[in-house]
Design a protein around this motif. Structure first.
Motif, PDB file in Angstrom:
ATOM      1  N   GLN A   1      42.580  11.924 -29.233  1.00  0.00           N
ATOM      2  CA  GLN A   1      42.921  12.837 -30.305  1.00  0.00           C
ATOM      3  C   GLN A   1      42.002  13.756 -30.335  1.00  0.00           C
ATOM      4  O   GLN A   1      42.070  14.658 -31.238  1.00  0.00           O
ATOM      5  CB  GLN A   1      42.819  11.647 -31.436  1.00  0.00           C
ATOM      6  N   GLY A   2      40.824  13.815 -29.508  1.00  0.00           N
ATOM      7  CA  GLY A   2      39.915  14.975 -29.715  1.00  0.00           C
ATOM      8  C   GLY A   2      38.752  14.546 -30.498  1.00  0.00           C
ATOM      9  O   GLY A   2      38.021  15.419 -31.058  1.00  0.00           O
ATOM     10  N   ASP A   3      38.443  13.447 -30.618  1.00  0.00           N
ATOM     11  CA  ASP A   3      37.438  12.899 -31.441  1.00  0.00           C
ATOM     12  C   ASP A   3      36.221  12.559 -30.590  1.00  0.00           C
ATOM     13  O   ASP A   3      36.219  12.309 -29.500  1.00  0.00           O
ATOM     14  CB  ASP A   3      37.744  11.620 -32.046  1.00  0.00           C
ATOM     15  N   ILE A   4      34.999  13.129 -31.433  1.00  0.00           N
ATOM     16  CA  ILE A   4      33.640  13.543 -30.844  1.00  0.00           C
ATOM     17  C   ILE A   4      32.929  12.527 -31.493  1.00  0.00           C
ATOM     18  O   ILE A   4      32.675  12.342 -32.711  1.00  0.00           O
ATOM     19  CB  ILE A   4      33.369  14.836 -30.651  1.00  0.00           C
TER      20      ILE A   4
ATOM     21  N   GLN B   1      41.991  20.738 -30.555  1.00  0.00           N
ATOM     22  CA  GLN B   1      42.246  21.162 -29.144  1.00  0.00           C
ATOM     23  C   GLN B   1      41.621  20.764 -27.958  1.00  0.00           C
ATOM     24  O   GLN B   1      42.017  21.091 -26.637  1.00  0.00           O
ATOM     25  CB  GLN B   1      41.392  22.893 -29.390  1.00  0.00           C
ATOM     26  N   LEU B   2      40.967  19.676 -28.198  1.00  0.00           N
ATOM     27  CA  LEU B   2      40.122  19.184 -27.029  1.00  0.00           C
ATOM     28  C   LEU B   2      41.037  17.704 -26.882  1.00  0.00           C
ATOM     29  O   LEU B   2      40.378  16.947 -26.053  1.00  0.00           O
ATOM     30  CB  LEU B   2      38.960  18.871 -27.319  1.00  0.00           C
ATOM     31  N   ALA B   3      42.053  17.289 -27.516  1.00  0.00           N
ATOM     32  CA  ALA B   3      42.772  16.081 -27.381  1.00  0.00           C
ATOM     33  C   ALA B   3      43.425  16.131 -25.744  1.00  0.00           C
ATOM     34  O   ALA B   3      43.660  17.128 -25.070  1.00  0.00           O
ATOM     35  CB  ALA B   3      44.172  16.276 -28.239  1.00  0.00           C
TER      36      ALA B   3
ATOM     37  N   THR C   1      45.042  14.438 -38.994  1.00  0.00           N
ATOM     38  CA  THR C   1      44.326  15.647 -38.744  1.00  0.00           C
ATOM     39  C   THR C   1      44.863  16.797 -39.829  1.00  0.00           C
ATOM     40  O   THR C   1      44.024  17.613 -40.278  1.00  0.00           O
ATOM     41  CB  THR C   1      45.032  16.028 -37.407  1.00  0.00           C
ATOM     42  N   GLU C   2      45.926  16.667 -40.384  1.00  0.00           N
ATOM     43  CA  GLU C   2      46.376  17.737 -41.324  1.00  0.00           C
ATOM     44  C   GLU C   2      45.615  17.667 -42.549  1.00  0.00           C
ATOM     45  O   GLU C   2      45.558  18.687 -43.305  1.00  0.00           O
ATOM     46  CB  GLU C   2      47.984  17.643 -41.608  1.00  0.00           C
TER      47      GLU C   2
END
Length: 382
Positions: free
Chosen positions: A87-90, A133-135, A247-248
């Protein structure tokens, strides 16, 4: 009557004799056949005993290790993090982003994106931020297995703003409990790899497997001892935050004020970092990653197949520090000497040459890309 008495005995003997002959025949056939054994358990043990290449582990990790820059009204803070899901989670430390008004990240290829908070601990120094954007790509985390004291580890982060700095060490202690700045650390790993300001939130990687085993969090002032939160202890809370976040509904900052194209020093640093990352990718035969660093103009003129063919014979690539200058239209031209050990067609040997490479980099859709690559003929050969 006597003859009838011996009939069962005779039949039994005949059956035994026939069975014996069949066994002898089967044995002879078995000896002549080649037996191939496929043992998944044996294969797994063999694979796990092979030590992964250190440079490959670091290169793969760098793709997913992120520099985090958080801004408050009065100050800014640099930390680290790493992608852990699609999901682009860091994952990072809570103390890196807890009071931030604006959060943005820089990737290994010098791209900049805004981030939003997914979850942040109050007493536990863990947090999750999201960059859609990193998903996609992410690092493998070790959710169950614990390392042992003496195991080799790799720590990645951005100490003092130096992106993707690598330090090596071992697990030098376990089950360390302490409190720092309102955060309580339980069962932390003590490591000999240095943890400095900016390393916070970066991954602690198992040298044998390449998997993440901890979140680097605290270091002593002299840098001799670091502490890392076990990922297996934090992953349940981290996954709960990620699963609940939509996300929204998250609050992302605008990137319009994040990229300061008028800062010559930072512009040169980003350009030179991008170039060295490109050449490292070529040296490690990661052509897909290198191709993705090109600007749209280059991509439209060069197919991936042609791009790969240009570099596929490179065996070894070493290079000097780039020398850069900024053009009037805010592009960066960087020149450096590159020594290439290249396979020679129809020969069993390689040819080494010294080349002069000139890269031009520019921002494209607010992301830094390589817009041209010029190569001069070898200055000398050996």
């Amino acid at each position: 009557m006597i003859k009838n008495k011996y009939i069962p005995v005779i039949l039994s003997s005949m059956i035994l004799l026939i069975g014996f002959i069949l066994l002898i025949t089967m044995y002879q056939q078995w000896k002549q056949e080649r037996v191939e054994i496929s043992n998944p358990v044996l294969n797994q043990i063999t694979t796990s005993n092979e030590k992964l290449n250190l440079k490959s582990i670091i290169h793969e990790a760098e793709k997913n290790v992120i520099q985090i820059e958080s801004q408050t009204e009065d100050s800014s803070l640099t930390g680290s993090g790493f992608l852990y899901n699609k999901q682009g989670d860091i994952i990072t430390n809570a103390h890196v982003i807890k009071d931030a008004n604006v959060i943005y990240v820089r990737t290994a290829d010098a791209q900049i994106y805004p981030a939003a908070v997914v979850g942040v601990g109050k007493e536990t120094d863990i947090a999750v931020i999201r960059v859609p954007q990193l998903a996609g790509a992410f690092m493998n985390v070790e959710k169950n297995k614990s390392p042992e004291t003496g195991d080799e580890v790799i720590a990645l982060g951005s100490p003092h703003g130096f992106q993707n700095t690598v330090t090596l060490g071992i697990i030098s202690g376990q089950e360390r409990d302490f409190s720092v700045d309102g955060f309580h650390y339980e069962n932390a790993y003590q490591i000999s790899a240095q943890i400095a300001e900016g390393n916070s939130g970066g991954p602690l990687i198992d040298r044998k497997t390449g998997n993440v085993i901890g979140i680097n969090s605290v270091g002593t002032k002299d840098g001799s001892i670091g502490f890392s939160i076990p990922i297996k202890d934090a992953i349940k809370q981290i996954e709960a935050w990620s699963n609940e976040a939509k996300t929204e509904a998250l609050n992302f900052a605008s990137t319009s004020n994040l990229i300061n194209k008028k800062d010559p020093k930072k512009l040169k640093e980003d350009a030179e970092y991008l170039i060295t990352y490109f050449l490292d990718s070529i040296e490690l035969r990661d052509y897909v990653n290198a191709y993705a660093l090109l600007a749209n103009d280059m991509l439209s003129k060069t197919s991936y197949k042609d791009f790969r063919n240009d570099y596929v014979d490179f065996i070894n690539v070493t290079f000097d520090e780039p020398k850069s200058n900024i053009t009037e239209d805010n592009q960066v031209q960087s020149t450096l000497s590159v020594t290439i050990d290249k396979r020679v067609e129809d020969k069993d040997k390689s040819e080494k040459g010294l080349y002069e490479y000139t890269f031009t980099t520019k921002y494209e859709n607010d992301q830094l890309k390589i817009s041209s690559i010029k190569v001069n003929k070898p200055k000398n050969k050996s």
